[in-house]
Structure formats: C-alpha cells, structure tokens
Write an enzyme that holds these catalytic residues in place. Structure first.
Site, PDB file in Angstrom:
ATOM      1  N   TYR A  48       6.367  12.158  -2.340  1.00 54.83           N
ATOM      2  CA  TYR A  48       7.458  13.136  -2.149  1.00 54.83           C
ATOM      3  C   TYR A  48       6.936  14.507  -1.693  1.00 54.83           C
ATOM      4  O   TYR A  48       5.744  14.713  -1.601  1.00 54.83           O
ATOM      5  CB  TYR A  48       8.398  13.222  -3.350  1.00 54.83           C
ATOM      6  CG  TYR A  48       7.860  13.585  -4.714  1.00 54.83           C
ATOM      7  CD1 TYR A  48       6.704  14.304  -4.907  1.00 54.83           C
ATOM      8  CD2 TYR A  48       8.582  13.209  -5.850  1.00 54.83           C
ATOM      9  CE1 TYR A  48       6.261  14.650  -6.177  1.00 54.83           C
ATOM     10  CE2 TYR A  48       8.149  13.546  -7.132  1.00 54.83           C
ATOM     11  CZ  TYR A  48       6.977  14.272  -7.277  1.00 54.83           C
ATOM     12  OH  TYR A  48       6.556  14.612  -8.519  1.00 54.83           O
ATOM     13  N   GLU A  49       7.858  15.395  -1.360  1.00 58.84           N
ATOM     14  CA  GLU A  49       7.544  16.692  -0.721  1.00 58.84           C
ATOM     15  C   GLU A  49       6.770  16.490   0.575  1.00 58.84           C
ATOM     16  O   GLU A  49       5.893  17.274   0.915  1.00 58.84           O
ATOM     17  CB  GLU A  49       6.745  17.610  -1.660  1.00 58.84           C
ATOM     18  CG  GLU A  49       7.465  18.075  -2.892  1.00 58.84           C
ATOM     19  CD  GLU A  49       8.725  18.861  -2.635  1.00 58.84           C
ATOM     20  OE1 GLU A  49       8.944  19.293  -1.483  1.00 58.84           O
ATOM     21  OE2 GLU A  49       9.506  19.014  -3.577  1.00 58.84           O
TER      22      GLU A  49
END
Ligand SMILES: Cc1cc2nc3c(=O)[nH]c(=O)nc-3n(C[C@H](O)[C@H](O)[C@H](O)COP(=O)(O)OP(=O)(O)OC[C@H]3O[C@@H](n4cnc5c(N)ncnc54)[C@H](O)[C@@H]3O)c2cc1C
Length: 582
Positions: A432-433
């Site tokens: 994620y990110e």
C-alpha cells in the site's frame, strides 16, 4: 508469542551520536526539543507501548475485526488502548499546538511510530491514518475546514482515513469514478464505492474524517480530473457538536493475510455530504501532500517490524540448544549459518533505522530551518529518501520476518511463537501507499531527473566527502567509495536511457532501488562505526557495532555491484515476449 522491548539505547545512539538530532532545538520552532527532553519522551512512550499496546498484538491478530450490519468492531482492548494513546498526547506529538498537538519535531514522532509499529503494526494504523488526514487538511484546508476538523483530528480524538482505491482503480488512480456533484450551497454530494479503506468504520472514536478523491461532473478524464473532499462520518454542527450521520456505509470488511486488528473497509458513499479541499481538479497534487509523508510513515512501519523480527530471533537463538557447534557452544547462536542470519537482520535493521530517522530529520529541516539553502537541500533529501525508506524498510520487514521464522526452525512456523505473524503483517507494507515497484518508478523516473539530476548528485557528493581514504574506519570507507562509483555510473545510464529506452529503465528500477538503499546503508554503517569507535565505556557494545559494520561491508555492500550490473543489463528484448507466450 513474540515479545517487544523498545531498543532505547539503539534509538538514542542514532539520534545523539550519529545524526546529532540535538541540532533541532536550535530551530526557532523547536526550542524546547532538547535531546534531554526527547530522550525522556522516548522512554515514556516506550513504557506505554511495551505495557499497553504490545500485549494486544497476538490477541488482535487472532480475534481480528468483525463486521455486523454496517458496524465494525475492533479486537478486544483496542478501543481502551487507543483512548489511552491519544489522551496521553502521542497521536498529536508533532502536530501544531494550535490544533491540540505538542508541536514537537517530526523526527521524534517517527521514533514513536517505530516503537508503536514494532508493538502492534495493525493498531498503529489507526493513529497513522489520522495523522495523514490531519496533514492533508492542515496543508490544504480552508480556515473554516481547519477550525471544524483539526482540533479533534490533531489530538486523535477523531480518526481519519484516506479514500482513494476503487475496485478498478488501484495504482491507476486516474480511473477513479466516485462522483462529487455540487449541492449548490458550497457542499457536494459524493456517490461511489471505495475499497480497502483502512480504519474506514469503527466506533473507537466519536467521528471519522474521510479524505476522499472523487471527480466533478465536468472534470477532464484521468488524473487531471480528480479533486479532494473532506467527508465526515457525522456532520459537524456550527458549535462543534455532532449532527446527522452522513450516508457513508461500510458494506463489508476484508479477510486478510495479516494486520487482522486493522479494519480494511469497503465504503459506499450514497450522496454523502462533503466539502472540496483545495482547488478543483488538483486532487492528484493534493493527494501527494498526504502520500509523501504517509510513505515515510509506512517505511517506519517496516522498520518497526524489522526490529521485532530481529530482537525475537536473537533472543531465541541465545536460548535454543541444538547440537554442538565447532566453537563448542550448544545454543543455535553458535552456528555460523544462524549468525549469518542474525547479522543480516541486525545490519539491516540498525542501518535502516539511520535512514528512516534521517529522513525525519530532513523533513524537520526542510520545514523549519531559517536558511533557505538548508531548507532546499533538506527538501531534496526528503524527495530522494522517500521511495528508499518506503521500499527498503518494508521489503526488509518481510525478508527479516522470513529470516526470523528460519532462525526459529519449525517452531517459527507454529503460530504460538508469533514470528510467522511478522511475515503476514509485513507483506502489506510492500503493497500500500504505492507498491514498492511504484516506488522504484518514482525513484528512476522522477527523483533521478528532478532539477537536472541535483538530488543524486547531492547524495554522491555527501557520501564521497565522508568516506575519504583517511577515515578511521577504512574497512567500510573503501567499499563504500566503490559502491558510490558504481551507483553513479548506473544513475547516469538510467538518466541517459530514460527517454530512449523507457522499458529498460522500468525493468531495472527495483534492482536500482535496492542498490541505492544498500549504498545508503553503507554510509550509515560508516557513520555508526565511527561513532561507536569513539565510545569508551562499553566494549561489548562497541565490538557488536564494529563487527556488524564489518559484516555489512563484506557481505551486503558488495551486492551493489551485482545489482547495478543487472540494471545496466536490462534489454528491450525482455519486452518482446508477448503475454500469450509466458
Ligand atoms: C490492507 C490494505 C489496506 C489498504 N488501505 C488503503 C487505504 O487506506 N486507502 C486507500 O485508498 N487504499 C488502500 N489500500 C489500497 C492499496 O493502496 C492498493 O492495493 C495499492 O495501491 C495497489 O493497487 P492494486 O491492489 O489495485 O494493485 P494493482 O494496481 O493492480 O497492481 C498490481 C501489480 O502491478 C504493478 N503495477 C501496476 N501499475 C504499474 C505501473 N504503472 N508500473 C509498474 N508496475 C505497475 C504493481 O506494482 C503491482 O505489482 C489498501 C490495500 C490493502 C490490501
């Protein structure tokens, strides 16, 4: 069960002796942030985290979150611990005092983040996203939006989310479809479905503030047509009291490989009332205000898990008796192959800690130093470091989790020992990110090219100036200079190939990212070895540092050469194989 003891001495060594974090108290906004104050706060946070949060790690993993008719319950003990955590001021540690924060350095908040993410990375996501949402609204919101949301987001009394992902829009943010239709009174009605929203629904806080990417009816297609909105779970009345429930429904939560204590929600916006944050169609730039600091935070999540894996593996290896080693010892730490694993873990974790904290330090200097030239240089380091910290610390967390399982042998595969949880919890950090592949694209396509290559040039110059031949730790200075030469040659190859051979650049990007990070760690180990060699009062500790530096110089730093050769061997033929032939 994995246990956690905050590595206070290591943390203070990096801050005091390697990075000179005491320099922060010379900045106008941080006069109170002396090293003594920061050390005291670190010890106080460590106590709370070890005693109140770490015990929730295993039970939160087993129990997980539950969805019931739109409501989400978090594991037992989370709500009480969260109340205690924000009320003690840890969520708002580096937020500005005018919004309930303590106004202390960002660097200090990253140290606390590391400890929290070792203790329970799933729990850490509730305050983590809250701070991210705060930062976005603080940077971009109107005075009215700030007055409405920030006093309670700034302390952590309300929690925050980042709502970007949709089923068809993961990395490809430009394909977001959620619509924002003007209501005619300055507000918007949001309609659409978001998935994978961390902390999207729960009752640990009185309100949840969603930072949402959506599209205006007349917006251009792709990333140029995105705008950002603040959408509260409960509308906030003019006097600050909570009003009607906004129609943002949690339709389900995900059942995941790890971070079971963190709720990952599908949210349906059904005419939910929101307000635009920033200008129309600037959503992608706005999102990066939040995303850049969020990427650094994810790096700290990785570092926390590296530390957890390393300290548990070392403790286990000192205790577990199995056969006689060549040196006559009977515990598995006496076997050379186990030492190889433990030294890899130590060298990675301690080297990554310097990288992560230094990035925090540069964020503080970039925002608060009175000299514009220092601010510019620090800003360049933050830009360059962000993909490195995010990718290296998180890839390492997964790798070291796996090494911890290996050190424990078959017992590592058994749940009650707790190290398999590190493997499961840390994988998401690589995803994620922006996946770590996307971090590599950011590094080679943006960071190498910005300001005519100024960012890597600053890096190479700094490393060369600090690894001169007469440095007292020549055993690492020499291989470091060789690694810098190799990396610079490869950087130039990438800069030249960027326009003419984009596929080759894309193919080599992840190897380059690792080579860059390992070179950075070489610089960190050089500095740690120098600082440790000056230490006079603990020979065992000094020997441990110098031996680990030697291990890094001999066994890990040379990998830079093979990785760089891989990058330069990338060839467009690799892209000619059609998908059907795979
Ligand atoms: C537990 C969890 C929590 C999350 N929390 C949030 C949250 O709070 N808010 C939120 O908005 N989202 C959240 N996400 C979503 C997360 O950010 C996305 O999953 C991630 O961005 C990747 O998108 P994707 O899963 O659709 O993968 P895809 O985009 O489909 O990518 C699949 C693979 O293709 C590669 N790839 C894709 N495009 C490119 C490209 N252009 N160049 C090179 N490689 C490429 C990727 O690197 C990856 O290896 C969460 C996800 C999970 C699982």
């Amino acid at each position: 069960m994995a246990t956690y003891k905050a590595p206070i001495r290591e943390i203070q060594f990096v801050l005091n002796d390697v990075l000179d974090a005491g320099q922060l108290s010379a900045l106008p906004s941080y006069g109170d942030a002396t090293m003594e104050t920061m050390n005291g706060l670190i010890e106080e946070a460590a106590k709370l985290i070890e005693e109140q949060i770490a015990p929730l790690n295993a039970s939160g993993d087993t129990e997980g979150c539950r969805w019931n008719n739109g409501e989400v319950s978090v594991p037992k003990g989370f709500a009480e611990a969260y109340q205690q955590y924000w009320q003690a001021g840890w969520v708002g540690l580096s937020n500005p005092p005018e919004f309930g924060g303590a106004g202390l350095p960002y660097t200090l908040s990253k140290v606390v983040d590391e400890m929290l993410c070792s203790a329970d990375v799933a729990f850490a996501l509730y305050p983590g996203l809250t701070v991210g949402c705060f930062e976005a609204l603080h940077a971009l919101g109107t005075d009215e939006q700030k007055a409405t949301y920030l006093p309670k987001l700034g302390t952590g009394e309300w929690t925050g989310t980042m709502c970007i992902t949709e089923p068809h829009a993961g990395t490809d943010i430009g394909s977001v479809k959620t619509k924002a239709t003007p209501n005619g009174d300055g507000s918007y009605a949001l309609d659409g479905g978001k998935i994978f929203i961390t902390s999207g629904e729960h009752t640990m806080a009185d309100n949840i503030i969603h930072f949402v990417i959506a599209r205006l009816p007349d917006s251009p297609p792709g990333v140029k047509g995105l705008s950002t909105f603040v959408v509260p779970k409960f509308l906030v009345n003019a006097d600050g009291s909570l009003g009607a429930r906004n129609p943002v429904r949690c339709t389900s939560i995900e059942h995941k490989m790890g971070i079971h204590g963190s709720c990952t929600c599908a949210l349906q916006f059904e005419g939910a009332k929101g307000w635009m944050v920033g200008a129309p169609n600037t959503g992608i730039q706005n999102m990066f205000v939040m995303m850049n600091l969020a990427r650094i935070l994810v790096g700290l999540q990785g570092l926390g898990q590296c530390e957890l894996a390393t300290q548990n593996a070392i403790n286990y290896a000192k205790d577990r008796k199995q056969g006689k080693a060549f040196n006559g010892g009977e515990t598995i730490i006496d076997h050379p192959d186990v030492r190889r694993m433990l030294l890899t873990m130590k060298a990675t974790t301690e080297g990554a800690r310097v990288m992560a904290y230094e990035t925090g330090l540069y964020v503080d200097l970039a925002h608060h130093h009175p000299d514009p030239a220092v601010r510019e240089a620090a800003g360049d380091w933050v830009e360059l470091n962000t993909p490195l910290v995010k990718s290296f610390c998180t890839d390492s967390a997964f790798d070291l989790g796996s090494l911890a399982v290996q050190v424990y042998g078959g017992h590592g595969f058994i749940r009650e020992h707790g190290v398999e949880q590190i493997v499961r919890d840390s994988k998401i950090l690589c995803l994620y990110e922006g996946t770590n592949g996307i971090q590599a694209m950011d590094l080679v396509r943006r960071k190498l090219m910005m300001h005519n290559g100024r960012l890597p040039q600053r890096f190479f110059a700094k490393l060369r100036s600090e690894s001169t031949a007469d440095a007292p730790v020549g055993f690492i200075a020499k291989p470091l200079r060789e690694a810098v030469d190799e990396l610079e040659k490869t950087t130039q190859w990438l800069q030249e190939s960027f326009k003419t051979r984009p596929d080759d650049v894309g193919f080599g990007a992840v190897d380059f990212q690792r080579a860059f990070s390992l070179t950075y760690l070489g610089y960190n180990w050089l500095r740690m070895a120098k600082a440790a060699s000056l230490s006079t009062n603990d020979d065992a500790w000094k020997l441990s540092k110098l031996t680990t530096a030697q291990f890094f110089a001999q066994r890990m730093l040379p990998q830079v050469h093979a990785l760089c050769a891989n990058v330069r061997n990338s060839a467009t033929e690799l892209m000619t194989l059609d998908a059907a032939s795979f």
